[in-house]
Design a protein around this motif. Sequence first.
Motif, PDB file in Angstrom:
ATOM      1  N   ASP A 448       0.823  -1.205   0.000  1.00 30.57           N
ATOM      2  CA  ASP A 448       0.000   0.000   0.000  1.00 30.57           C
ATOM      3  C   ASP A 448       0.864   1.265   0.000  1.00 30.57           C
ATOM      4  OD1 ASP A 448      -2.353  -1.486   0.007  1.00 30.57           O
ATOM      5  OD2 ASP A 448      -2.429  -1.575   2.200  1.00 30.57           O
ATOM      6  N   GLU A 449       1.970   1.229   0.751  1.00 29.34           N
ATOM      7  CA  GLU A 449       2.867   2.382   0.755  1.00 29.34           C
ATOM      8  C   GLU A 449       3.544   2.545  -0.607  1.00 29.34           C
ATOM      9  OE1 GLU A 449       5.430   1.447   3.986  1.00 29.34           O
ATOM     10  OE2 GLU A 449       4.100   2.300   5.514  1.00 29.34           O
ATOM     11  N   ALA A 450       3.872   1.436  -1.266  1.00 33.36           N
ATOM     12  CA  ALA A 450       4.480   1.512  -2.594  1.00 33.36           C
ATOM     13  C   ALA A 450       3.504   2.120  -3.601  1.00 33.36           C
ATOM     14  CB  ALA A 450       4.928   0.124  -3.041  1.00 33.36           C
ATOM     15  N   ARG A 451       2.240   1.716  -3.542  1.00 38.20           N
ATOM     16  CA  ARG A 451       1.248   2.292  -4.452  1.00 38.20           C
ATOM     17  C   ARG A 451       1.050   3.775  -4.158  1.00 38.20           C
ATOM     18  NH1 ARG A 451      -3.063  -2.680  -3.764  1.00 38.20           N
ATOM     19  NH2 ARG A 451      -2.086  -4.129  -5.260  1.00 38.20           N
ATOM     20  N   GLY A 452       0.998   4.133  -2.875  1.00 36.03           N
ATOM     21  CA  GLY A 452       0.864   5.542  -2.533  1.00 36.03           C
ATOM     22  C   GLY A 452       2.056   6.361  -3.009  1.00 36.03           C
ATOM     23  N   LEU A 453       3.277   5.804  -2.852  1.00 39.77           N
ATOM     24  CA  LEU A 453       4.467   6.503  -3.331  1.00 39.77           C
ATOM     25  C   LEU A 453       4.440   6.633  -4.846  1.00 39.77           C
ATOM     26  CD1 LEU A 453       7.264   7.741  -2.805  1.00 39.77           C
ATOM     27  CD2 LEU A 453       8.218   5.430  -2.922  1.00 39.77           C
ATOM     28  N   PHE A 454       3.941   5.628  -5.535  1.00 35.80           N
ATOM     29  CA  PHE A 454       3.824   5.679  -6.997  1.00 35.80           C
ATOM     30  C   PHE A 454       2.997   6.888  -7.424  1.00 35.80           C
ATOM     31  CE2 PHE A 454       2.004   4.727 -11.071  1.00 35.80           C
ATOM     32  CZ  PHE A 454       2.990   4.035 -11.759  1.00 35.80           C
ATOM     33  N   ASP A 455       1.834   7.058  -6.821  1.00 38.59           N
ATOM     34  CA  ASP A 455       0.961   8.185  -7.180  1.00 38.59           C
ATOM     35  C   ASP A 455       1.571   9.511  -6.747  1.00 38.59           C
ATOM     36  OD1 ASP A 455      -0.844   6.346  -8.206  1.00 38.59           O
ATOM     37  OD2 ASP A 455      -1.978   6.190  -6.328  1.00 38.59           O
ATOM     38  N   GLN A 456       2.120   9.550  -5.535  1.00 35.55           N
ATOM     39  CA  GLN A 456       2.676  10.807  -5.028  1.00 35.55           C
ATOM     40  C   GLN A 456       3.891  11.246  -5.838  1.00 35.55           C
ATOM     41  OE1 GLN A 456       3.487   9.924  -0.933  1.00 35.55           O
ATOM     42  NE2 GLN A 456       1.348   9.442  -0.478  1.00 35.55           N
ATOM     43  N   GLN A 457       4.762  10.280  -6.189  1.00 35.97           N
ATOM     44  CA  GLN A 457       5.952  10.644  -6.945  1.00 35.97           C
ATOM     45  C   GLN A 457       5.592  11.092  -8.355  1.00 35.97           C
ATOM     46  OE1 GLN A 457       8.802  11.128  -5.780  1.00 35.97           O
ATOM     47  NE2 GLN A 457       9.977  11.456  -7.654  1.00 35.97           N
ATOM     48  N   ALA A 458       4.580  10.492  -8.954  1.00 36.95           N
ATOM     49  CA  ALA A 458       4.130  10.938 -10.269  1.00 36.95           C
ATOM     50  C   ALA A 458       3.632  12.378 -10.205  1.00 36.95           C
ATOM     51  CB  ALA A 458       3.033  10.009 -10.786  1.00 36.95           C
ATOM     52  N   ALA A 459       2.902  12.710  -9.157  1.00 33.26           N
ATOM     53  CA  ALA A 459       2.417  14.091  -9.001  1.00 33.26           C
ATOM     54  C   ALA A 459       3.569  15.047  -8.753  1.00 33.26           C
ATOM     55  CB  ALA A 459       1.410  14.148  -7.850  1.00 33.26           C
ATOM     56  N   ARG A 460       4.530  14.625  -7.901  1.00 30.89           N
ATOM     57  CA  ARG A 460       5.684  15.492  -7.645  1.00 30.89           C
ATOM     58  C   ARG A 460       6.511  15.724  -8.910  1.00 30.89           C
ATOM     59  NH1 ARG A 460       5.869  12.965  -2.133  1.00 30.89           N
ATOM     60  NH2 ARG A 460       6.879  11.145  -3.057  1.00 30.89           N
ATOM     61  N   ALA A 461       6.680  14.673  -9.708  1.00 31.80           N
ATOM     62  CA  ALA A 461       7.451  14.816 -10.946  1.00 31.80           C
ATOM     63  C   ALA A 461       6.760  15.761 -11.925  1.00 31.80           C
ATOM     64  CB  ALA A 461       7.659  13.439 -11.581  1.00 31.80           C
ATOM     65  N   ARG A 462       5.432  15.637 -12.054  1.00 31.85           N
ATOM     66  CA  ARG A 462       4.700  16.553 -12.955  1.00 31.85           C
ATOM     67  C   ARG A 462       4.831  17.990 -12.489  1.00 31.85           C
ATOM     68  NH1 ARG A 462       0.777  12.375 -12.816  1.00 31.85           N
ATOM     69  NH2 ARG A 462      -0.362  13.522 -11.196  1.00 31.85           N
ATOM     70  N   ALA A 463       4.690  18.223 -11.191  1.00 31.71           N
ATOM     71  CA  ALA A 463       4.789  19.592 -10.677  1.00 31.71           C
ATOM     72  C   ALA A 463       6.191  20.155 -10.866  1.00 31.71           C
ATOM     73  CB  ALA A 463       4.405  19.609  -9.191  1.00 31.71           C
ATOM     74  N   ALA A 464       7.221  19.311 -10.653  1.00 35.40           N
ATOM     75  CA  ALA A 464       8.593  19.791 -10.815  1.00 35.40           C
ATOM     76  C   ALA A 464       8.895  20.116 -12.273  1.00 35.40           C
ATOM     77  CB  ALA A 464       9.568  18.745 -10.284  1.00 35.40           C
TER      78      ALA A 464
END
Length: 532
Positions: A448-464
């Motif tokens: 569950d933490e891996a899936r959450g990190l997947f979504d969060q990192q995708a959002a962080r990468a788009r914003a950056a």
Amino acid sequence: MTAAGHPSGTPDGEWLRVHPASPFVRGWLALVAIGYFFGRDSFERMLQGGPLVDDRIAGRTPWLLAGGAAMLLLAVSGFILSWYFTRYQVAEGYVRVNTGFLFKQQRQARLDRVQAIDIVQPLLARIFGLAELKFEVADAGESAVRLAYLRLDDARQLRAAILARASGVQLEPGQVEAAPPEAPEHQVLRVPPSRLIGSLLLSEQSVFIILGGVASVVLSAITENRGFFLYLIPAALGLFAAYWASFHKGYNFTAAISPDGIRLRYGLLDTQAQTLPPGRVQALRVVQPPLWRIFGWYRMQVNVAGYGAVGNNGEGGSRTTLLPVGGIGDVLNMLAMVLPDPGTADPVGVFHGGLNGLDSDGGFVTTPRRGRFLAPLGWRRNGFTATDTALLMRSGRWWRQLVVVPHQRTQSMALHQGPLARRFGLADLVLHTTAGPVTPRVIQADVDEARGLFDQQAARARAARRRQTSEQWLAQVAPLVEQPPLVEPGATTAGFPGRAGEVRERMGSETDLDKLNQQTSPSPQQEGPQRG
């Protein structure tokens, strides 16, 4: 520039030639081969006290000399033609190189895609004061453009001019045709030869040598057969070659900070000077082998677009090494240069937790306790954490490792889960960057933490990436002269951000730096996204 064919203040777009001695420096092996082919027998007879020319071929000597002279003339003519038809140009946002007189070739690189510029000096080129320029771009698996050879001062000036244009420097109208001065620098660290030798003696290869020697002695004593020692000879020769390559590439390693990037210099016989612009590093890894923990040493490697994973004769390994061996202060210094904004209020605590911590030290999220059956030694070390600017991944209990990936450098991601990991509710998250020695991977995280990190990192990468509106790094990164990300050597508690006053004191007078800041200030259009 002052060399022949490289006048100072060259107009933009003019085609220039490399140094006239370039083809001879590149092709000296051909001349040696011709001399060896025609002169070997005569040289051997002379050493043995015999006649210079064998009596049996004395009548054909003029023909042999004529043939040798013809081959030498063809080789020299080829060198001259190669030099005459090799030209380069810097214009319209590109650096172009034309080569060949029978089969013509043009290679070009966009200045805003330049990832790094290297100045390479093989031993013969050093003798003649020449240097080769290598331009690495984002979309090339090898050096996109190579200029061999220029005078060393000309190579430095051309590198400064290309870095200035690639970074988006806005020159005044009267300075367009003037060659920009090379930016000042402040040396951050130097690896002494004694430390380099010590790191090689405490490396994994040394452990294998000792274990192999012990095994040979034991087997020889048990079987009374001395032949086991013969198996060590090729292994010892191979390991000696590896030791020599590492020592040769890491000798006199220095790192300096300048407004145009991180400057690395190293080499014993062949020297190399790299310039890595700020923000071009795709991923970074800090490694600590078990025996290096005795002295607190670390190694740092990076992924840079264009360098690739490996190179000929170990070239790729040396070019992707940011620090061959250094202490914690050296590591923090290099981290500060690669990541000027760590994105956290306690950067030293976070990075210390990544390098030496266990469990939740430094805010890391680690493998759940049920994962100890799959990684009994490393489950308390395997973990990840994210700051505002980068994702940090640590792993390894004995071979400690910390990987840092800036958010905007995340190209894609993948979740991996094998049958055993599925049984224990674990998963790995792999981040894809450019090819290189660093493979970013979150190991055995809760699913569950891996899936959450997947979504969060995708959002962080788009914003950056949205914040990065230009390929010109000067528009994205504050000038390093104004914000030096330096940590004093040996410091373990100081924060990363530096003060402008300290840099003025370290790098030069206030007047010189003010002039440099004016030359490297981004245009108002470029400042908008940065301020916003």
